[in-house]
Enzyme design. Structure first.
Site, PDB file in Angstrom:
ATOM      1  N   GLU A 169      -5.071   0.698  -0.185  1.00 29.29           N
ATOM      2  CA  GLU A 169      -4.787  -0.720   0.052  1.00 29.29           C
ATOM      3  C   GLU A 169      -4.874  -1.529  -1.243  1.00 29.29           C
ATOM      4  O   GLU A 169      -5.384  -1.035  -2.256  1.00 29.29           O
ATOM      5  CB  GLU A 169      -5.795  -1.278   1.070  1.00 29.29           C
ATOM      6  CG  GLU A 169      -5.714  -0.640   2.457  1.00 29.29           C
ATOM      7  CD  GLU A 169      -4.541  -1.155   3.296  1.00 29.29           C
ATOM      8  OE1 GLU A 169      -3.493  -1.544   2.738  1.00 29.29           O
ATOM      9  OE2 GLU A 169      -4.675  -1.170   4.534  1.00 29.29           O
TER      10      GLU A 169
ATOM     11  N   HIS B 262       0.834  -1.209   0.000  1.00 31.85           N
ATOM     12  CA  HIS B 262       0.000   0.000   0.000  1.00 31.85           C
ATOM     13  C   HIS B 262       0.867   1.257   0.000  1.00 31.85           C
ATOM     14  O   HIS B 262       1.990   1.260   0.481  1.00 31.85           O
ATOM     15  CB  HIS B 262      -1.019   0.000   1.150  1.00 31.85           C
ATOM     16  CG  HIS B 262      -0.483   0.282   2.511  1.00 31.85           C
ATOM     17  ND1 HIS B 262      -1.159  -0.060   3.662  1.00 31.85           N
ATOM     18  CD2 HIS B 262       0.662   0.888   2.941  1.00 31.85           C
ATOM     19  CE1 HIS B 262      -0.456   0.319   4.707  1.00 31.85           C
ATOM     20  NE2 HIS B 262       0.649   0.895   4.299  1.00 31.85           N
TER      21      HIS B 262
HETATM   22  P1  PGA Z   1       6.254   2.092   8.117  1.00 27.25           P
HETATM   23  O1  PGA Z   1       4.861   2.194   7.348  1.00 27.25           O
HETATM   24  O2  PGA Z   1       7.091   3.244   7.624  1.00 27.25           O
HETATM   25  O3  PGA Z   1       5.896   2.227   9.562  1.00 27.25           O
HETATM   26  O4  PGA Z   1       6.846   0.774   7.774  1.00 27.25           O
HETATM   27  C1  PGA Z   1       4.855   2.467   5.991  1.00 27.25           C
HETATM   28  C2  PGA Z   1       3.451   2.398   5.452  1.00 27.25           C
HETATM   29  O5  PGA Z   1       2.639   1.596   5.972  1.00 27.25           O
HETATM   30  O6  PGA Z   1       3.155   3.118   4.496  1.00 27.25           O
END
Ligand code: PGA
Length: 277
Positions: free
Chosen positions: A177, A172
């Site tokens: 999503e 995503h």
């Molecule tokens: P994260 O999340 O940087 O905490 O890995 C990234 C995202 O879900 O877009």
């Protein structure tokens, strides 16, 4: 700027356009390089008397980038007063001031540190835009109206000069999503099970505490940015990044939509790109 070891890989996927993929020795080199790219654009626009529109992301990945931006800004007195920001997404259902809301996150890691009185050349509060449904409190406005208004504001203030993105382990971008339309605009979404599982770490490990819904810019909104930067660090992003870079665009992996954009730079550390060693 210090010399940085960069491996530049140009990938052509199907007959689509080229993405630049930069692989850094470690995350601190990565964020320093990326932060300089951003402040250089801001400074260039300031000198032309033009504003800079930034699309901002939350999550653990951009935190060191925001720290690098603050450090470079303070050391070089960069002027953020003509920067306009749009955040990608926000949970639906968290109360004002909740520590896991993305508004709280941005205030904590960037805005409060780059705003007056902490920084005299800082971001102006009126230039900060958020798809935060809590802004509707006390107003007679539907969610649909709210998302349409955010998209309209993006169209009026935009295009975004630089859109910063992280990536979920399911591919995503923002909270768009798997299955999201590549032409989608700002929308309310149900979070996928994998996103809820991934984000439970921010809610004391309790998946039931993670909101089920969010508002996010759509992939179509994201693709309108002039320049897109995607950051991925750590071994848990290696599999999805390999998939994104080697797959043809398909809506079940939202980040593959980036292959349709002319100007994407992907910043990876070595752990996120073991297939490059
Ligand atoms: P994260 O999340 O940087 O905490 O890995 C990234 C995202 O879900 O877009």
């Amino acid at each position: 700027m210090q010399l940085i070891l960069i491996v530049i890989v140009t990938l052509f996927v199907s007959s689509l356009r080229a993405n630049e993929v930069l692989v850094f020795e470690d995350a601190s080199e990565l964020v320093e390089n990326c932060a300089w790219k951003i402040v250089t654009v801001i400074d260039g626009n300031n000198k032309k008397g033009e504003k800079t529109v930034l699309g901002l992301a939350t999550g653990s990945t951009p935190i060191p980038l925001y720290e690098a931006l603050i450090k470079i800004t303070y050391e070089n007195h960069f002027d953020w007063s003509h920067v306009v920001t749009f955040n990608l997404d926000e949970y639906v259902g968290l109360p004002h001031g909740h520590e896991q809301s993305y508004r709280y996150f941005m205030d904590r890691y960037l805005f409060s540190r780059l705003a007056f009185p902490n920084y005299i050349l800082g971001i102006k509060p009126e230039n900060i835009h958020f798809p935060d449904v809590r802004l509707c409190d006390g107003k007679d406005i539907s969610l649909r109206q709210f998302t349409d208004d955010y998209e309209m504001l993006l169209a009026c203030e935009g295009p975004i000069d630089i859109q910063i993105l992280g990536i979920g382990t399911n591919g995503h971008i923002g909270f768009a999503e798997p299955g999201s339309s590549f032409s989608g605009s700002t929308m309310v979404v149900a979070l996928s099970e994998s996103t809820i599982r991934d984000n439970a770490r921010f809610f004391g490990g309790d998946i039931n505490a993670v909101p089920q819904k969010a508002i996010t810019m759509g992939i179509g909104s994201i693709l309108k940015a002039k320049d897109i930067i995607l950051l991925a660090t750590g071994a848990n992003k290696a599999a999805i990044m390999e998939k994104v870079l080697t797959s043809s665009p398909a809506e079940d992996i939202p980040a593959t939509a980036l292959h349709f954009h002319d100007n994407v730079t992907i910043y990876l550390d070595k752990e996120a790109a073991p297939w490059k060693q």
